[in-house]
Design an enzyme around this catalytic site. Structure first.
Site, PDB file in Angstrom:
ATOM      1  N   TRP A 109     -77.047  47.206  -7.479  1.00 51.22           N
ATOM      2  CA  TRP A 109     -77.800  47.544  -9.048  1.00 51.22           C
ATOM      3  C   TRP A 109     -77.564  46.017  -9.469  1.00 51.22           C
ATOM      4  O   TRP A 109     -76.473  45.428  -9.563  1.00 51.22           O
ATOM      5  CB  TRP A 109     -76.988  48.330 -10.036  1.00 51.22           C
ATOM      6  CG  TRP A 109     -77.844  47.950 -11.559  1.00 51.22           C
ATOM      7  CD1 TRP A 109     -78.599  48.617 -12.081  1.00 51.22           C
ATOM      8  CD2 TRP A 109     -77.550  47.060 -13.022  1.00 51.22           C
ATOM      9  NE1 TRP A 109     -78.969  47.991 -13.312  1.00 51.22           N
ATOM     10  CE2 TRP A 109     -77.842  47.378 -13.857  1.00 51.22           C
ATOM     11  CE3 TRP A 109     -76.083  46.833 -12.674  1.00 51.22           C
ATOM     12  CZ2 TRP A 109     -77.446  47.455 -14.831  1.00 51.22           C
ATOM     13  CZ3 TRP A 109     -75.508  46.214 -13.277  1.00 51.22           C
ATOM     14  CH2 TRP A 109     -76.463  46.680 -15.196  1.00 51.22           C
ATOM     15  N   ARG A 126     -77.996  56.297 -10.688  1.00 48.11           N
ATOM     16  CA  ARG A 126     -77.184  55.706 -10.998  1.00 48.11           C
ATOM     17  C   ARG A 126     -77.978  54.127 -11.846  1.00 48.11           C
ATOM     18  O   ARG A 126     -77.450  53.188 -12.426  1.00 48.11           O
ATOM     19  CB  ARG A 126     -75.980  55.056 -10.478  1.00 48.11           C
ATOM     20  CG  ARG A 126     -74.735  56.862 -10.464  1.00 48.11           C
ATOM     21  CD  ARG A 126     -74.117  56.236  -9.331  1.00 48.11           C
ATOM     22  NE  ARG A 126     -73.294  55.259  -9.431  1.00 48.11           N
ATOM     23  CZ  ARG A 126     -71.665  54.898 -10.576  1.00 48.11           C
ATOM     24  NH1 ARG A 126     -71.484  56.653  -9.704  1.00 48.11           N
ATOM     25  NH2 ARG A 126     -71.462  53.846 -10.159  1.00 48.11           N
ATOM     26  N   LYS A 179     -77.053  54.428 -15.491  1.00 47.89           N
ATOM     27  CA  LYS A 179     -76.380  55.300 -16.342  1.00 47.89           C
ATOM     28  C   LYS A 179     -74.954  55.329 -16.773  1.00 47.89           C
ATOM     29  O   LYS A 179     -74.530  55.493 -17.704  1.00 47.89           O
ATOM     30  CB  LYS A 179     -75.867  56.930 -15.600  1.00 47.89           C
ATOM     31  CG  LYS A 179     -75.666  58.333 -15.977  1.00 47.89           C
ATOM     32  CD  LYS A 179     -76.554  59.141 -17.155  1.00 47.89           C
ATOM     33  CE  LYS A 179     -75.686  59.770 -17.692  1.00 47.89           C
ATOM     34  NZ  LYS A 179     -76.439  59.651 -19.154  1.00 47.89           N
ATOM     35  N   LYS A 233     -83.848  55.990 -27.508  1.00 45.65           N
ATOM     36  CA  LYS A 233     -84.512  56.852 -26.343  1.00 45.65           C
ATOM     37  C   LYS A 233     -86.055  56.610 -25.934  1.00 45.65           C
ATOM     38  O   LYS A 233     -86.439  56.220 -24.919  1.00 45.65           O
ATOM     39  CB  LYS A 233     -84.475  58.483 -27.191  1.00 45.65           C
ATOM     40  CG  LYS A 233     -83.492  58.707 -27.269  1.00 45.65           C
ATOM     41  CD  LYS A 233     -82.800  59.500 -25.389  1.00 45.65           C
ATOM     42  CE  LYS A 233     -81.946  58.535 -25.313  1.00 45.65           C
ATOM     43  NZ  LYS A 233     -80.975  58.467 -25.788  1.00 45.65           N
ATOM     44  N   GLU A 264     -80.434  56.374 -33.088  1.00 44.70           N
ATOM     45  CA  GLU A 264     -81.052  56.752 -31.223  1.00 44.70           C
ATOM     46  C   GLU A 264     -82.076  57.447 -31.110  1.00 44.70           C
ATOM     47  O   GLU A 264     -82.531  57.326 -30.103  1.00 44.70           O
ATOM     48  CB  GLU A 264     -80.109  58.427 -31.252  1.00 44.70           C
ATOM     49  CG  GLU A 264     -80.316  59.510 -30.313  1.00 44.70           C
ATOM     50  CD  GLU A 264     -79.619  58.442 -29.701  1.00 44.70           C
ATOM     51  OE1 GLU A 264     -79.172  57.980 -29.734  1.00 44.70           O
ATOM     52  OE2 GLU A 264     -79.380  59.424 -27.663  1.00 44.70           O
ATOM     53  N   CYS A 316     -74.110  50.357  -9.135  1.00 47.51           N
ATOM     54  CA  CYS A 316     -74.325  51.066  -7.847  1.00 47.51           C
ATOM     55  C   CYS A 316     -73.600  52.333  -7.205  1.00 47.51           C
ATOM     56  O   CYS A 316     -72.832  52.530  -7.967  1.00 47.51           O
ATOM     57  CB  CYS A 316     -73.154  49.486  -7.334  1.00 47.51           C
ATOM     58  SG  CYS A 316     -73.898  47.703  -6.984  1.00 47.51           S
ATOM     59  N   GLU A 318     -86.190  53.059 -24.241  1.00 43.66           N
ATOM     60  CA  GLU A 318     -85.321  53.059 -23.144  1.00 43.66           C
ATOM     61  C   GLU A 318     -86.018  53.335 -21.450  1.00 43.66           C
ATOM     62  O   GLU A 318     -85.463  53.551 -20.467  1.00 43.66           O
ATOM     63  CB  GLU A 318     -83.505  53.302 -23.041  1.00 43.66           C
ATOM     64  CG  GLU A 318     -83.807  55.220 -23.162  1.00 43.66           C
ATOM     65  CD  GLU A 318     -81.666  55.507 -23.107  1.00 43.66           C
ATOM     66  OE1 GLU A 318     -81.042  54.701 -22.465  1.00 43.66           O
ATOM     67  OE2 GLU A 318     -81.939  56.078 -23.771  1.00 43.66           O
ATOM     68  N   HIS A 326     -86.670  45.932 -47.433  1.00 38.96           N
ATOM     69  CA  HIS A 326     -85.531  44.358 -47.753  1.00 38.96           C
ATOM     70  C   HIS A 326     -86.293  43.642 -46.277  1.00 38.96           C
ATOM     71  O   HIS A 326     -85.865  42.866 -45.509  1.00 38.96           O
ATOM     72  CB  HIS A 326     -84.653  44.821 -47.125  1.00 38.96           C
ATOM     73  CG  HIS A 326     -83.729  45.165 -48.786  1.00 38.96           C
ATOM     74  ND1 HIS A 326     -83.986  44.825 -49.862  1.00 38.96           N
ATOM     75  CD2 HIS A 326     -83.620  46.419 -49.002  1.00 38.96           C
ATOM     76  CE1 HIS A 326     -83.165  45.182 -50.628  1.00 38.96           C
ATOM     77  NE2 HIS A 326     -82.384  47.204 -50.466  1.00 38.96           N
ATOM     78  N   ASN A 361     -68.833  48.712  -5.778  1.00 44.68           N
ATOM     79  CA  ASN A 361     -69.587  48.005  -7.045  1.00 44.68           C
ATOM     80  C   ASN A 361     -68.716  47.802  -7.352  1.00 44.68           C
ATOM     81  O   ASN A 361     -67.633  47.743  -7.910  1.00 44.68           O
ATOM     82  CB  ASN A 361     -69.544  49.628  -7.157  1.00 44.68           C
ATOM     83  CG  ASN A 361     -69.769  50.177  -9.029  1.00 44.68           C
ATOM     84  OD1 ASN A 361     -70.640  49.412  -9.043  1.00 44.68           O
ATOM     85  ND2 ASN A 361     -69.446  50.859  -9.540  1.00 44.68           N
ATOM     86  N   GLY A 362     -68.931  46.658  -8.582  1.00 47.42           N
ATOM     87  CA  GLY A 362     -68.262  45.861  -9.295  1.00 47.42           C
ATOM     88  C   GLY A 362     -68.276  44.155  -9.394  1.00 47.42           C
ATOM     89  O   GLY A 362     -69.307  44.261  -8.720  1.00 47.42           O
TER      90      GLY A 362
HETATM   91  C1  AGP Z   1     -78.323  56.061 -23.671  1.00 45.90           C
HETATM   92  O1  AGP Z   1     -79.626  56.973 -23.675  1.00 45.90           O
HETATM   93  C2  AGP Z   1     -77.828  54.750 -22.610  1.00 45.90           C
HETATM   94  N1  AGP Z   1     -77.586  55.665 -21.242  1.00 45.90           N
HETATM   95  C3  AGP Z   1     -76.561  54.424 -22.754  1.00 45.90           C
HETATM   96  O2  AGP Z   1     -76.680  53.752 -23.986  1.00 45.90           O
HETATM   97  C4  AGP Z   1     -75.123  55.524 -22.709  1.00 45.90           C
HETATM   98  O3  AGP Z   1     -75.032  56.099 -24.284  1.00 45.90           O
HETATM   99  C5  AGP Z   1     -73.878  53.847 -23.393  1.00 45.90           C
HETATM  100  O4  AGP Z   1     -74.512  53.264 -21.387  1.00 45.90           O
HETATM  101  C6  AGP Z   1     -73.086  54.524 -23.236  1.00 45.90           C
HETATM  102  O5  AGP Z   1     -72.440  55.427 -21.800  1.00 45.90           O
HETATM  103  P1  AGP Z   1     -71.372  56.740 -22.310  1.00 45.90           P
HETATM  104  O6  AGP Z   1     -71.779  57.352 -23.093  1.00 45.90           O
HETATM  105  O7  AGP Z   1     -71.051  57.082 -20.658  1.00 45.90           O
HETATM  106  O8  AGP Z   1     -69.641  55.613 -21.975  1.00 45.90           O
END
Ligand code: AGP
Length: 611
Positions: A77, A27, A606, A488, A484, A2, A491, A507, A103-104
């Site tokens: 969110w 966010r 984010k 990418k 990674e 949020c 997501e 395997h 937020n929370g």
């Molecule tokens: C990465 O592309 C994602 N947005 C997510 O996995 C992110 O790396 C993860 O939430 C950790 O965030 P941080 O590095 O701010 O702790």
């Protein structure tokens, strides 16, 4: 997560609040709302979907012409209650005298809800947040801040909140416990927001609220007290970020801008941190003397998501260069285990935002068990940075795109510097240190070379963007790069992608290989090159399509794969900083070709500041 924005001052607040929400869009959210303090009381407008929908709702309610200089706004969110207009924030009490954004997660909202209903309160929504505003109303006896303080003392859970009231029209009361909140200090005006990007065009003088703190904000003042009503002297910090740093600057998306920023951000990560004569990194922020560095017997690195991938790369670097055992732990797992750590263990928490709830909890758990806790963080002043015993800022600047790119490479760079420092405290020679430093200093220019290949990568994306599945393979220090690359793609394009150690293919995953399964293989000229080439042959024998990331000058690979993107040669331990670049660009172009919202992928935030 949020987003919260609040304004008290003398300007028309509606445009300030709406533009602040736009700065927080990255966010991630599914609805938005605004509460304006007008002469005729609180005016509330909410909408499901993007902020554009809220603007339409505001115009439909004819609020844009209302004279109003105090208000709060929110992007939601959804956690409790589906994303709809009723559940969108702000929420108000039954008398329309208080409005609140949050937020929370309130853990004990059900018992509080029963208590309030017994007191005759009418609860209108499924959200935990609504309970908060009713609780504040129940505790109000004339002192606005005291009402918030007394209500929050009954609450278990995490919150960042901003509250306004018709009974105190010049005031915003804000409070923080677990969800970041910042007070911005202007001239005759003050701001509250979830992060500085929402207020940067108005002020760069901010106060980061700490957990358990409450801010009472008016146009001419802000006072900070604790939940125990102890007065706090606020520390004003000057934010070095500029407005253009949080703008797209001509790029179609923040993610592409941030991919192209990497040569610059890596120069910033390196700057002032290399003592070339001695071949040693200079990392004073660790707050550890050489003899303390020598006493480290074990390193645990904890993180989430992309940061967990850079942590895995750090494991290879530190074990190879410093010969210290390293374990990498998902923060969400580490925090609930009874970890075996002591005062000879160093805990490294890696986090771009410095606010990820699981990583923060893991850091606190490590400290509880006596380890020295160090943060590798991007956002200055963030909670993980402040709660660490020391650390290294990665200096990547604001990362707005939800998919982390420049933060990942800067995290890897800082981990390489840490590995060098630990290594030079042990058996690494000055010459080896200097060799590594020479390669480190070449990385930014080498990334500039790779970025010139964007067209080749875009063409590959054009061939495969309709595919539903991808496999990513790598070996050794490039196995985490395969993870990674897969993350990418997943997501931002919503394609199912898995990263695997290349040798693991036989395997199980090899059963997936056929002409419809593209396989990205990191096949650099390194000690395991021949093994990777065998894996490629196994894929081709089953009509799989291979997209290879290879080392410049490798002639052998060209006619053994379907597509190849070359990266320059570098120190083996630094290859992830180069091999990841084509994978970032591939994911980006695939997502664009699929019409996905690259900077704000569905369901993602984010910074995940809730468990
Ligand atoms: C990465 O592309 C994602 N947005 C997510 O996995 C992110 O790396 C993860 O939430 C950790 O965030 P941080 O590095 O701010 O702790």
């Amino acid at each position: 997560m949020c987003g919260i924005v609040g304004y008290v001052g003398s300007k028309q607040c509606l445009p300030i609040l709406l533009s602040g929400l736009k700065r927080l869009e990255y966010r991630g959210y599914d609805s938005a709302g605004i509460a304006l303090m007008t002469d005729s009381g609180l005016m509330i407008s909410k909408a499901v979907g993007k902020i554009k929908m809220l603007e339409e709702a505001v115009n439909h309610a004819d609020l844009q012409n209302i004279n109003c200089s105090r208000g709060i706004a929110h992007t939601r969110w959804a956690t409790h209650g589906e994303p709809n207009e009723l559940n969108a924030h702000p929420h108000t009490d039954n008398f329309g005298e208080f409005a609140l954004v949050h937020n929370g997660i309130i853990e004990n909202y059900r018992s509080l809800k029963e208590y309030l209903i017994r007191k005759g309160v009418i609860v209108k929504t499924e959200t935990d947040t609504e309970i908060l505003v009713h609780l504040i109303r129940q505790n109000y006896k004339g002192d606005f801040t005291a009402a918030v303080r007394d209500a929050l003392s009954q609450v278990e859970g995490t919150y960042g909140i901003a509250v306004i009231s018709t009974l105190h029209p010049d005031t915003i009361v804000a409070a923080r416990n677990g969800s970041p909140l910042v007070v911005g200090h202007g001239d005759g005006e003050n701001f509250v927001a979830s992060d500085v990007s929402a207020m940067l065009e108005h002020t760069n003088r901010v106060v980061y609220l700490q957990d358990g703190e409450i801010a009472t904000v008016t146009p001419s003042s802000y006072a900070i007290t604790t939940i125990q009503n102890v007065r706090i002297t606020p520390t004003i910090e000057e934010i070095s970020w500029t407005l253009e740093m949080i703008e797209k600057e001509g790029y179609d998306h923040f993610m592409l801008k941030e991919i192209y920023e990497q040569p610059t951000t890596l120069r910033n990560a390196i700057r002032g941190r290399i003592n070339f004569e001695e071949g040693i990194a200079r990392l004073n922020g660790l707050n550890l003397q050489y003899d303390e560095l020598r006493r480290i017997k074990r390193v645990v690195i904890t993180a989430c998501g992309t940061s967990w991938h850079s942590a895995l790369i750090g494991e290879y670097m530190i074990e190879e260069l410093a010969r210290i055992p390293v374990e990498v732990e998902y923060a969400s797992e580490f925090r609930y285990r009874s970890p075996i750590i002591d005062d000879t263990t160093v805990l490294l928490a890696v986090s771009q935002s410095g606010e990820t709830a699981d990583t923060l909890a893991a850091l606190r758990e490590g400290k509880k068990h006596g380890s020295t806790a160090l943060g590798i963080v991007n956002v200055v002043g963030s909670t993980i940075a402040r709660e660490s015993d020391g650390g290294v800022y990665i200096h990547a600047g604001p990362e707005i795109g939800v998919a982390s790119t420049k933060a990942f490479t800067s995290q890897c760079m800082v981990l390489a510097l840490i590995a060098n420092l630990l290594g030079r405290m042990r058996s690494m020679s000055p010459a080896h240190g200097q060799e590594l430093m020479t390669c480190i200093q070449q990385i930014p220019d080498q990334i500039e070379q790779i970025l010139k290949n964007e067209r080749v990568i875009k063409e590959i994306a054009q061939t495969y963007h309709a595919k539903d599945n991808f496999l990513y393979l790598g070996r050794g220090i490039n196995f985490p790069v395969a993870l990674e690359g897969a993350l990418k793609l997943k997501e931002i394009s919503y394609i199912h992608a898995e990263g695997y150690p290349a040798a693991e293919m036989k395997h199980g995953p090899i059963a997936l290989i056929d002409e419809s399964m593209p396989v990205v293989v990191i096949a650099l000229k390194d000690p395991v090159y021949d093994k990777v080439m065998s894996n490629i042959a196994e894929i081709k024998a089953r009509r799989g399509r291979v997209i290879a990331v290879a080392t410049e000058g490798d002639k052998e690979i060209v006619d053994k794969v379907d597509h190849v993107v070359f990266v320059p040669h570098t120190h083996h331990m630094l290859t992830p900083l180069l091999s990841v670049i084509p994978l970032q660009l591939l994911a980006y172009h695939m997502a664009v070709l699929r019409g996905c919202p690259v900077d704000q992928p569905r369901n993602l935030a984010k910074s995940v500041t809730v468990e």
